[in-house]
Design a protein around this motif. Structure first.
Motif, PDB file in Angstrom:
ATOM      1  N   ARG A  22       0.834  -1.207   0.000  1.00 42.86           N
ATOM      2  CA  ARG A  22       0.000   0.000   0.000  1.00 42.86           C
ATOM      3  C   ARG A  22       0.871   1.260   0.000  1.00 42.86           C
ATOM      4  O   ARG A  22       0.614   2.217  -0.729  1.00 42.86           O
ATOM      5  CB  ARG A  22      -0.913   0.004   1.226  1.00 42.86           C
ATOM      6  N   ALA A  23       1.888   1.247   0.860  1.00 38.07           N
ATOM      7  CA  ALA A  23       2.741   2.432   0.979  1.00 38.07           C
ATOM      8  C   ALA A  23       3.511   2.693  -0.313  1.00 38.07           C
ATOM      9  O   ALA A  23       3.648   3.846  -0.743  1.00 38.07           O
ATOM     10  CB  ALA A  23       3.707   2.254   2.148  1.00 38.07           C
ATOM     11  N   LEU A  24       4.020   1.660  -0.944  1.00 38.10           N
ATOM     12  CA  LEU A  24       4.788   1.841  -2.173  1.00 38.10           C
ATOM     13  C   LEU A  24       3.912   2.321  -3.319  1.00 38.10           C
ATOM     14  O   LEU A  24       4.313   3.187  -4.103  1.00 38.10           O
ATOM     15  CB  LEU A  24       5.481   0.531  -2.540  1.00 38.10           C
ATOM     16  N   VAL A  25       2.708   1.757  -3.430  1.00 44.69           N
ATOM     17  CA  VAL A  25       1.782   2.200  -4.472  1.00 44.69           C
ATOM     18  C   VAL A  25       1.383   3.654  -4.242  1.00 44.69           C
ATOM     19  O   VAL A  25       1.301   4.454  -5.185  1.00 44.69           O
ATOM     20  CB  VAL A  25       0.554   1.276  -4.529  1.00 44.69           C
ATOM     21  N   ALA A  26       1.166   4.015  -2.985  1.00 46.05           N
ATOM     22  CA  ALA A  26       0.800   5.400  -2.662  1.00 46.05           C
ATOM     23  C   ALA A  26       1.904   6.379  -3.032  1.00 46.05           C
ATOM     24  O   ALA A  26       1.637   7.565  -3.276  1.00 46.05           O
ATOM     25  CB  ALA A  26       0.480   5.523  -1.177  1.00 46.05           C
ATOM     26  N   ARG A  27       3.133   5.882  -3.100  1.00 49.51           N
ATOM     27  CA  ARG A  27       4.282   6.718  -3.469  1.00 49.51           C
ATOM     28  C   ARG A  27       4.604   6.637  -4.956  1.00 49.51           C
ATOM     29  O   ARG A  27       5.694   7.007  -5.375  1.00 49.51           O
ATOM     30  CB  ARG A  27       5.495   6.320  -2.631  1.00 49.51           C
ATOM     31  N   GLY A  28       3.676   6.141  -5.742  1.00 49.89           N
ATOM     32  CA  GLY A  28       3.858   6.116  -7.187  1.00 49.89           C
ATOM     33  C   GLY A  28       4.572   4.900  -7.713  1.00 49.89           C
ATOM     34  O   GLY A  28       5.010   4.889  -8.874  1.00 49.89           O
ATOM     35  N   GLY A  29       4.680   3.860  -6.899  1.00 42.29           N
ATOM     36  CA  GLY A  29       5.379   2.662  -7.318  1.00 42.29           C
ATOM     37  C   GLY A  29       4.455   1.589  -7.859  1.00 42.29           C
ATOM     38  O   GLY A  29       3.233   1.655  -7.728  1.00 42.29           O
ATOM     39  N   ARG A  30       5.077   0.606  -8.465  1.00 39.43           N
ATOM     40  CA  ARG A  30       4.375  -0.591  -8.924  1.00 39.43           C
ATOM     41  C   ARG A  30       4.876  -1.763  -8.084  1.00 39.43           C
ATOM     42  O   ARG A  30       6.069  -1.886  -7.816  1.00 39.43           O
ATOM     43  CB  ARG A  30       4.660  -0.839 -10.402  1.00 39.43           C
ATOM     44  N   VAL A  31       3.948  -2.632  -7.690  1.00 42.23           N
ATOM     45  CA  VAL A  31       4.293  -3.780  -6.855  1.00 42.23           C
ATOM     46  C   VAL A  31       3.868  -5.062  -7.543  1.00 42.23           C
ATOM     47  O   VAL A  31       2.725  -5.200  -7.982  1.00 42.23           O
ATOM     48  CB  VAL A  31       3.619  -3.687  -5.471  1.00 42.23           C
ATOM     49  N   ILE A  32       4.803  -5.985  -7.669  1.00 46.56           N
ATOM     50  CA  ILE A  32       4.487  -7.351  -8.070  1.00 46.56           C
ATOM     51  C   ILE A  32       4.357  -8.141  -6.780  1.00 46.56           C
ATOM     52  O   ILE A  32       5.331  -8.299  -6.035  1.00 46.56           O
ATOM     53  CB  ILE A  32       5.592  -7.940  -8.964  1.00 46.56           C
ATOM     54  N   GLY A  33       3.156  -8.579  -6.486  1.00 49.16           N
ATOM     55  CA  GLY A  33       2.895  -9.239  -5.213  1.00 49.16           C
ATOM     56  C   GLY A  33       2.533 -10.698  -5.397  1.00 49.16           C
ATOM     57  O   GLY A  33       1.783 -11.063  -6.302  1.00 49.16           O
ATOM     58  N   THR A  34       3.068 -11.540  -4.540  1.00 48.25           N
ATOM     59  CA  THR A  34       2.731 -12.956  -4.576  1.00 48.25           C
ATOM     60  C   THR A  34       2.377 -13.435  -3.186  1.00 48.25           C
ATOM     61  O   THR A  34       2.846 -12.887  -2.172  1.00 48.25           O
ATOM     62  CB  THR A  34       3.899 -13.789  -5.151  1.00 48.25           C
ATOM     63  N   ALA A  35       1.515 -14.450  -3.126  1.00 45.27           N
ATOM     64  CA  ALA A  35       1.092 -15.053  -1.860  1.00 45.27           C
ATOM     65  C   ALA A  35       0.328 -16.324  -2.181  1.00 45.27           C
ATOM     66  O   ALA A  35      -0.140 -16.524  -3.312  1.00 45.27           O
ATOM     67  CB  ALA A  35       0.226 -14.096  -1.057  1.00 45.27           C
ATOM     68  N   ARG A  36       0.203 -17.193  -1.179  1.00 43.49           N
ATOM     69  CA  ARG A  36      -0.459 -18.484  -1.391  1.00 43.49           C
ATOM     70  C   ARG A  36      -1.964 -18.354  -1.552  1.00 43.49           C
ATOM     71  O   ARG A  36      -2.582 -19.110  -2.292  1.00 43.49           O
ATOM     72  CB  ARG A  36      -0.152 -19.416  -0.209  1.00 43.49           C
ATOM     73  N   HIS A  37      -2.579 -17.413  -0.845  1.00 40.66           N
ATOM     74  CA  HIS A  37      -4.040 -17.306  -0.833  1.00 40.66           C
ATOM     75  C   HIS A  37      -4.500 -16.394  -1.976  1.00 40.66           C
ATOM     76  O   HIS A  37      -4.424 -15.164  -1.879  1.00 40.66           O
ATOM     77  CB  HIS A  37      -4.523 -16.780   0.513  1.00 40.66           C
ATOM     78  N   ALA A  38      -4.973 -17.011  -3.045  1.00 44.39           N
ATOM     79  CA  ALA A  38      -5.345 -16.257  -4.239  1.00 44.39           C
ATOM     80  C   ALA A  38      -6.469 -15.265  -3.965  1.00 44.39           C
ATOM     81  O   ALA A  38      -6.474 -14.166  -4.534  1.00 44.39           O
ATOM     82  CB  ALA A  38      -5.753 -17.221  -5.353  1.00 44.39           C
ATOM     83  N   ASP A  39      -7.418 -15.629  -3.095  1.00 44.85           N
ATOM     84  CA  ASP A  39      -8.537 -14.733  -2.834  1.00 44.85           C
ATOM     85  C   ASP A  39      -8.081 -13.462  -2.122  1.00 44.85           C
ATOM     86  O   ASP A  39      -8.524 -12.357  -2.457  1.00 44.85           O
ATOM     87  CB  ASP A  39      -9.627 -15.457  -2.027  1.00 44.85           C
ATOM     88  N   ARG A  40      -7.168 -13.605  -1.175  1.00 43.80           N
ATOM     89  CA  ARG A  40      -6.654 -12.436  -0.467  1.00 43.80           C
ATOM     90  C   ARG A  40      -5.804 -11.565  -1.389  1.00 43.80           C
ATOM     91  O   ARG A  40      -5.842 -10.331  -1.324  1.00 43.80           O
ATOM     92  CB  ARG A  40      -5.843 -12.858   0.749  1.00 43.80           C
ATOM     93  N   LEU A  41      -5.043 -12.213  -2.246  1.00 44.39           N
ATOM     94  CA  LEU A  41      -4.220 -11.458  -3.177  1.00 44.39           C
ATOM     95  C   LEU A  41      -5.088 -10.712  -4.187  1.00 44.39           C
ATOM     96  O   LEU A  41      -4.790  -9.578  -4.563  1.00 44.39           O
ATOM     97  CB  LEU A  41      -3.268 -12.402  -3.904  1.00 44.39           C
ATOM     98  N   GLU A  42      -6.179 -11.329  -4.603  1.00 37.69           N
ATOM     99  CA  GLU A  42      -7.113 -10.667  -5.511  1.00 37.69           C
ATOM    100  C   GLU A  42      -7.760  -9.474  -4.822  1.00 37.69           C
ATOM    101  O   GLU A  42      -7.986  -8.428  -5.458  1.00 37.69           O
ATOM    102  CB  GLU A  42      -8.178 -11.651  -5.984  1.00 37.69           C
TER     103      GLU A  42
END
Length: 233
Positions: A22-42
């Motif tokens: 959240r903080a990086l996106v708020a600062r104009g960044g792009r985040v590639i995020g991964t995690a096991r729980h697809a629903d939470r990541l969505e």
């Protein structure tokens, strides 16, 4: 769209990983995020919009890491890697002499082998200004009873980070201990107990951002080292 920076965060769907995204996106960044729980990541993707690229999967799975590597390469230069994904192990935490060895092997695959595997494909994609952060824990330094499995995995991750920092002095490589936080994993370590006195992950993110901005020598740091903004300018 042009982004200020691109970060790869493992364990990005909840807790500290999501707070950092959240903080990086708020600062104009792009985040590639991964995690096991697809629903939470969505859910995180819907919240953060096109600046958040969701790649669901288990970081211990080589096939998922291959997919993740392809996504990172396609996204262009990588500025920040945060190995945040972690496993606590069995809950309640067992003493070492009762620790199920299959669970210990699974824990080490998640907390040690997987971060190194991610580094092996991601480190060459980092530019000269790139930063690597491996999320550590004070359990890797202090001999807390019943924390032997998790703690030993974080101690190994600290040493892995230190050696990588010595082998690659041209890249900023840090172990970062965020301290206790009010997360699902920390709650699992204390089943049935009230952990509402622990700080929310969002309150720890500024300390990590100060570490990244300051770029001190490669080493292990704790959130408290960067609690005072004036001290790190």
């Amino acid at each position: 769209m042009t982004y200020e920076h691109t970060a790869l965060i493992t364990g990005a769907s909840t807790g500290f990983g999501l707070a950092l995204a959240r903080a990086l996106v708020a600062r104009g960044g792009r985040v590639i995020g991964t995690a096991r729980h697809a629903d939470r990541l969505e859910s995180a993707r819907r919240e953060l919009g096109p600046a958040f690229l969701a790649v669901p999967g288990d970081i211990t799975d080589p096939r998922h890491r291959a997919d993740l590597a392809a996504t990172v390469r396609a996204a262009g230069p990588l500025d920040l890697l945060v190995n945040n994904a972690s496993s606590l192990g069995p809950s309640p935490l067992p003493p070492l002499l009762d620790y199920p060895l299959d669970e210990l092997e699974r824990l080490y695959r998640t907390n040690i082998v997987a971060p190194l595997a991610v580094l092996q494909f991601a480190l060459p994609l980092l530019g000269d200004a790139g930063v690597v952060v491996n999320i550590s824990s004070d359990a890797g330094r202090e001999p807390y009873p019943t924390w032997g499995g998790y703690g030993s995995s974080k101690a190994a991750l600290d040493q892995l980070t230190a050696v990588l920092g010595a082998e690659h002095p041209e890249i900023a490589i840090y172990a970062f201990d965020p301290g206790d936080m009010r997360t699902a994993m920390h709650q699992a370590a204390f089943p049935g107990e009230d952990i509402s006195d622990r700080p929310e992950p969002e309150t720890v993110v500024p300390a990590l951002l100060r570490l990244i901005a300051r770029r001190p020598p490669n080493a292990r740091y704790a959130a408290g080292d960067f609690a005072d903004l004036d001290a790190v300018r």
